[in-house]
Design an enzyme around this catalytic site. Structure first.
Site, PDB file in Angstrom:
ATOM      1  N   LYS A  29     -33.012  20.749  28.161  1.00 64.71           N
ATOM      2  CA  LYS A  29     -33.622  20.001  27.063  1.00 64.71           C
ATOM      3  C   LYS A  29     -35.140  19.858  27.253  1.00 64.71           C
ATOM      4  O   LYS A  29     -35.674  20.205  28.295  1.00 64.71           O
ATOM      5  CB  LYS A  29     -32.956  18.634  26.921  1.00 64.71           C
ATOM      6  CG  LYS A  29     -31.470  18.739  26.527  1.00 64.71           C
ATOM      7  CD  LYS A  29     -31.300  19.423  25.180  1.00 64.71           C
ATOM      8  CE  LYS A  29     -29.871  19.416  24.665  1.00 64.71           C
ATOM      9  NZ  LYS A  29     -28.964  20.334  25.381  1.00 64.71           N
TER      10      LYS A  29
HETATM   11  C1  LIG Z   1     -26.524  18.976  19.440  1.00 62.33           C
HETATM   12  C2  LIG Z   1     -26.023  18.514  20.767  1.00 62.33           C
HETATM   13  N1  LIG Z   1     -25.363  17.364  20.858  1.00 62.33           N
HETATM   14  C3  LIG Z   1     -24.909  16.882  22.019  1.00 62.33           C
HETATM   15  C4  LIG Z   1     -25.101  17.583  23.180  1.00 62.33           C
HETATM   16  C5  LIG Z   1     -24.541  17.032  24.452  1.00 62.33           C
HETATM   17  O1  LIG Z   1     -25.554  16.687  25.344  1.00 62.33           O
HETATM   18  P1  LIG Z   1     -25.201  16.331  26.847  1.00 62.33           P
HETATM   19  O2  LIG Z   1     -25.037  17.621  27.574  1.00 62.33           O
HETATM   20  O3  LIG Z   1     -26.392  15.546  27.329  1.00 62.33           O
HETATM   21  O4  LIG Z   1     -23.966  15.515  26.833  1.00 62.33           O
HETATM   22  C6  LIG Z   1     -25.785  18.803  23.167  1.00 62.33           C
HETATM   23  C7  LIG Z   1     -25.990  19.545  24.407  1.00 62.33           C
HETATM   24  O5  LIG Z   1     -26.482  20.616  24.490  1.00 62.33           O
HETATM   25  C8  LIG Z   1     -26.250  19.285  21.924  1.00 62.33           C
HETATM   26  O6  LIG Z   1     -26.900  20.458  21.836  1.00 62.33           O
END
Ligand SMILES: Cc1ncc(COP(=O)(O)O)c(C=O)c1O
Length: 404
Positions: free
Chosen positions: A202
């Site tokens: 990210k």
């Molecule tokens: C659009 C979206 N939502 C949620 C997530 C979930 O994030 P995390 O890996 O921090 O749980 C991601 C992860 O890539 C994502 O791209």
């Protein structure tokens, strides 16, 4: 393939990864300080990170958690979403956005996106039923959704809004940062939570991590309790000299808290975020300049009233004009030592969502069209000018070699 041809096609000698974090000496020193401090889990560094984050986005409350998935899950649980409820989710997202709805026993109602890959307000409006409790817009790629239309719909139908801002830390809509309390100032009763991700790829990272932002004090209190087993006091308060051993479990909560080790990274990543974003935007500009004139690809759509922080740079192939498909395009990039990825396989095309909820190909046409033709190019602050030029050259080579 002859050795000579192979050589001509290899743009670079080393593989360029699709994504890499930028971890500096400040982050490393802060993590070491945490490790030496004797307090490695949720504690003083999480507090600093939460306060800095709340100030950065302009949110009344920020709660650090161990992923964006945990943030979304916690938010929906605090809103008491459960069996019998429906939550509207764009199909063009990572599975986590829809999975958390399923975890709570509710039904994710998947809707289509526009050409900009953002959830369509009229698709939301068409999907609202008496069972609908919330909308989960996703700020795809680092550009905000049409928030005014979404807030207006939510307010009119008394729905909560849980924004998936996994890609969108630092992004703005009408000059306000995603997660800012002021964004929904025109809708005073609106219950609204924003969830961020600090996953490794990210725009800023804590390895794994996430943040919940909200203006709503009562919801914030409930979410904080839910992130720590539903206990009325967190460990930091219990184990310091000011604390007491006593606690009460007021809800069957989760173990979603962030560690101080992760927060140590986050404190410094946040300070560097604007620089990271500027670097991403500069690379995106170079890609735009290189590809905007081509009739074989489409560059990402931009909205003038939003600041795009380019978590993703998604190129769309004009498949009708090309002799190869997207999978072959990715193989061609790989053979030239360029990493890439696809964001996203629409949720309704995954077997679980098809068998459990009856979705099938053909249901959500724009997301399917987009999915079939997209490729996300490498984009991160530590890319050198040569790296960027290599990506551009590789893409241009593949396109010109494969014009139909
Ligand atoms: C659009 C979206 N939502 C949620 C997530 C979930 O994030 P995390 O890996 O921090 O749980 C991601 C992860 O890539 C994502 O791209």
């Amino acid at each position: 393939m002859s050795a000579l041809l192979q050589l001509e096609q290899t743009v670079r000698e080393t593989f360029l990864p699709f994504a890499l974090p930028s971890i500096g000496e400040e982050e490393i020193a802060e993590v070491v300080d945490t490790l030496r401090s004797g307090w490695v889990t949720t504690g003083p560094k999480v507090k600093i990170f939460e306060n800095d984050f709340a100030a950065y986005v302009g949110a009344g409350h920020a709660i650090a958690v161990n992923s964006c998935t945990a943030a979304l899950h916690t938010a929906l649980a605090a809103l008491e979403i459960g069996p019998g409820d429906e939550v509207i989710v764009p199909t063009f997202t990572f599975c986590a956005t829809a999975n958390v709805v399923v975890h709570l026993g509710a039904r994710p109602v998947l809707v289509d996106v526009g050409r900009d890959s953002q959830i369509l307000p009229h698709a939301i409006a068409n999907a609202i039923t008496p069972q609908t409790k919330a909308i989960m817009p996703v700020h795809y790629g680092g550009q905000a959704c049409d928030l005014d239309s979404i807030y207006e719909l939510a307010a009119r139908h008394s729905l909560a809004v849980v924004e998936d801002a996994a890609h969108a830390i630092g992004s703005t809509y009408h000059g306000l940062r995603i997660g800012a309390d002021q964004l929904s100032a025109n809708y005073p009763g609106l219950r609204r939570v924003t969830a961020f991700s600090f996953y490794a790829n990210k725009n800023m990272t804590t390895g794994e991590g996430g943040m919940i932002a909200t203006a709503d004090e009562e919801l914030a209190k409930r979410m904080r309790v839910l992130t720590m087993h539903g206990m009325s006091k967190d460990a930091w308060k219990r184990y310091t000299s000011a604390g007491s051993w006593y606690y009460e479990v007021v809800a069957a909560g989760f173990k979603n808290n962030m560690t101080d080790i992760a927060a140590a990274l986050g404190i410094h990543q946040l300070r560097r975020l604007d620089g990271f974003v500027a670097a991403r935007q500069q690379i995106a500009r170079k890609y735009d300049e290189a590809f905007a004139g081509s009739d074989l690809v489409r560059t990402p759509l931009r909205h003038a009233d939003r600041n795009h922080v380019y978590h993703l740079y998604t190129l769309q192939l004009e498949l009708a004009r090309l002799a190869i498909d997207r999978a072959q395009f990715i193989e061609e990039l790989k053979s030239r030592n360029i990493g890439s990825s696809v964001h996203f396989i629409p949720v309704h095309l995954h077997p679980f969502y098809q068998t459990q909820f009856g979705y099938q190909r053909g249901d959500l046409a724009q997301a399917e069209d987009t999915f079939d033709s997209i490729v996300s190019l490498p984009l991160y602050p530590s890319m050198s000018d040569t790296d960027v030029a290599d990506v551009i050259e590789a893409v241009q080579q593949i396109l010109s070699d494969n014009r139909r």
